[in-house]
Scaffold this motif. Structure first.
Motif, PDB file in Angstrom:
ATOM      1  N   VAL A   1       0.820  -7.072  -5.192  1.00  0.00           N
ATOM      2  CA  VAL A   1       1.058  -8.391  -5.518  1.00  0.00           C
ATOM      3  C   VAL A   1      -0.182  -9.248  -4.775  1.00  0.00           C
ATOM      4  O   VAL A   1      -0.347 -10.361  -5.234  1.00  0.00           O
ATOM      5  N   ASP A   2      -1.015  -8.497  -4.097  1.00  0.00           N
ATOM      6  CA  ASP A   2      -2.178  -9.119  -3.731  1.00  0.00           C
ATOM      7  C   ASP A   2      -3.228  -8.119  -3.356  1.00  0.00           C
ATOM      8  O   ASP A   2      -3.264  -7.247  -2.159  1.00  0.00           O
ATOM      9  N   PHE A   3      -4.312  -7.755  -4.234  1.00  0.00           N
ATOM     10  CA  PHE A   3      -5.088  -6.900  -4.135  1.00  0.00           C
ATOM     11  C   PHE A   3      -6.006  -6.928  -2.618  1.00  0.00           C
ATOM     12  O   PHE A   3      -6.437  -5.931  -2.164  1.00  0.00           O
ATOM     13  N   ASN A   4      -6.089  -8.146  -2.349  1.00  0.00           N
ATOM     14  CA  ASN A   4      -6.826  -8.260  -1.020  1.00  0.00           C
ATOM     15  C   ASN A   4      -6.256  -7.623   0.243  1.00  0.00           C
ATOM     16  O   ASN A   4      -6.550  -7.098   1.198  1.00  0.00           O
ATOM     17  N   ASN A   5      -4.725  -7.290   0.126  1.00  0.00           N
ATOM     18  CA  ASN A   5      -4.106  -6.547   1.111  1.00  0.00           C
ATOM     19  C   ASN A   5      -3.599  -5.000   0.978  1.00  0.00           C
ATOM     20  O   ASN A   5      -3.254  -4.503   1.869  1.00  0.00           O
TER      21      ASN A   5
ATOM     22  N   PHE B   1      10.864   1.799   2.343  1.00  0.00           N
ATOM     23  CA  PHE B   1       9.961   2.395   3.320  1.00  0.00           C
ATOM     24  C   PHE B   1       8.432   2.647   2.970  1.00  0.00           C
ATOM     25  O   PHE B   1       7.686   3.541   3.280  1.00  0.00           O
ATOM     26  N   ASP B   2       8.180   1.859   1.866  1.00  0.00           N
ATOM     27  CA  ASP B   2       6.788   1.827   1.148  1.00  0.00           C
ATOM     28  C   ASP B   2       5.725   1.750   2.191  1.00  0.00           C
ATOM     29  O   ASP B   2       5.579   0.658   2.713  1.00  0.00           O
ATOM     30  N   GLU B   3       4.750   2.652   2.279  1.00  0.00           N
ATOM     31  CA  GLU B   3       3.879   2.382   3.270  1.00  0.00           C
ATOM     32  C   GLU B   3       2.581   1.969   2.524  1.00  0.00           C
ATOM     33  O   GLU B   3       1.468   1.495   3.283  1.00  0.00           O
ATOM     34  N   GLN B   4       2.244   1.960   1.267  1.00  0.00           N
ATOM     35  CA  GLN B   4       1.176   1.899   0.375  1.00  0.00           C
ATOM     36  C   GLN B   4       1.171   0.165   0.171  1.00  0.00           C
ATOM     37  O   GLN B   4       0.122  -0.394   0.368  1.00  0.00           O
ATOM     38  N   ILE B   5       2.329  -0.358  -0.257  1.00  0.00           N
ATOM     39  CA  ILE B   5       2.579  -1.870  -0.424  1.00  0.00           C
ATOM     40  C   ILE B   5       3.660  -2.481   0.487  1.00  0.00           C
ATOM     41  O   ILE B   5       4.845  -2.010   0.440  1.00  0.00           O
ATOM     42  N   LYS B   6       3.409  -2.964   1.393  1.00  0.00           N
ATOM     43  CA  LYS B   6       4.187  -3.618   2.467  1.00  0.00           C
ATOM     44  C   LYS B   6       5.485  -4.430   1.927  1.00  0.00           C
ATOM     45  O   LYS B   6       5.128  -5.107   0.926  1.00  0.00           O
TER      46      LYS B   6
ATOM     47  N   LYS C   1      16.381   2.748  -0.778  1.00  0.00           N
ATOM     48  CA  LYS C   1      16.111   3.128   0.086  1.00  0.00           C
ATOM     49  C   LYS C   1      15.023   4.571  -0.210  1.00  0.00           C
ATOM     50  O   LYS C   1      15.538   5.722  -0.611  1.00  0.00           O
ATOM     51  N   ALA C   2      13.989   4.013  -0.226  1.00  0.00           N
ATOM     52  CA  ALA C   2      12.707   5.070  -0.845  1.00  0.00           C
ATOM     53  C   ALA C   2      11.329   4.634  -0.162  1.00  0.00           C
ATOM     54  O   ALA C   2      11.214   3.440   0.180  1.00  0.00           O
ATOM     55  N   ASN C   3      10.408   5.671  -0.547  1.00  0.00           N
ATOM     56  CA  ASN C   3       9.020   5.163  -0.348  1.00  0.00           C
ATOM     57  C   ASN C   3       8.527   4.523  -1.476  1.00  0.00           C
ATOM     58  O   ASN C   3       9.095   3.857  -2.409  1.00  0.00           O
ATOM     59  N   HIS C   4       7.081   4.724  -1.624  1.00  0.00           N
ATOM     60  CA  HIS C   4       6.470   4.005  -2.833  1.00  0.00           C
ATOM     61  C   HIS C   4       7.203   4.605  -4.063  1.00  0.00           C
ATOM     62  O   HIS C   4       7.189   5.730  -4.237  1.00  0.00           O
ATOM     63  N   LEU C   5       7.502   3.456  -4.963  1.00  0.00           N
ATOM     64  CA  LEU C   5       8.165   4.218  -6.154  1.00  0.00           C
ATOM     65  C   LEU C   5       7.127   4.013  -7.467  1.00  0.00           C
ATOM     66  O   LEU C   5       6.196   3.113  -7.448  1.00  0.00           O
TER      67      LEU C   5
END
Length: 126
Positions: free
Chosen positions: A26-30, A81-86, A105-109
């Motif tokens: 949602v924000d490439f800067n982050n 639990f996504d660690e790539q995109i908070k 209830k998952a990591n990055h999808l």
């Protein structure tokens, strides 16, 4: 990807009835390590992505910003639990742009990582 889908909110078109994005940026800067993304994509997925590095940098700097000018039923499906995109970034985006959020209830999808349970959620939305 998901960011492109969310950018469709900037366009009024009678055929756009619903937008569903799965773990979108949602924000490439982050995004951590965004500068290494072109190399990663060309190495990990040769031939799938065609862009020059300068084109990529221009896109990141001038990427379209989704807005609420044309309200469309928009849903984001995101891994809790996504660690790539908070999750915090996604929740803030959803509040600012009147977007429904479904946390799983998952990591990055991504489409190739959806489980049967997660696909059931997608079926319910469609």
């Amino acid at each position: 990807g998901g960011y492109a889908a969310l950018s469709l909110k900037n366009h009024s078109h009678p055929k756009i009835e619903k937008i569903i994005a799965i773990s979108p940026v949602v924000d490439f800067n982050n995004v951590q390590n965004i500068s290494t993304l072109p190399n990663y994509l060309s190495t990990s997925h040769p031939g799938w992505y065609r862009f020059e590095e300068q084109e990529f940098n221009n896109f990141i700097q001038n990427s379209p910003k989704p807005n609420n000018e044309y309200p469309v039923n928009t849903i984001i499906i995101h891994g809790e639990f996504d660690e790539q995109i908070k999750v915090d970034d996604i929740e803030k985006y959803c509040q600012n742009f009147n977007t429904e959020l479904r946390l799983l209830k998952a990591n990055h999808l991504s489409l190739n990582r959806l489980t049967r349970e997660n696909l059931d959620v997608l079926d319910e939305i469609l």
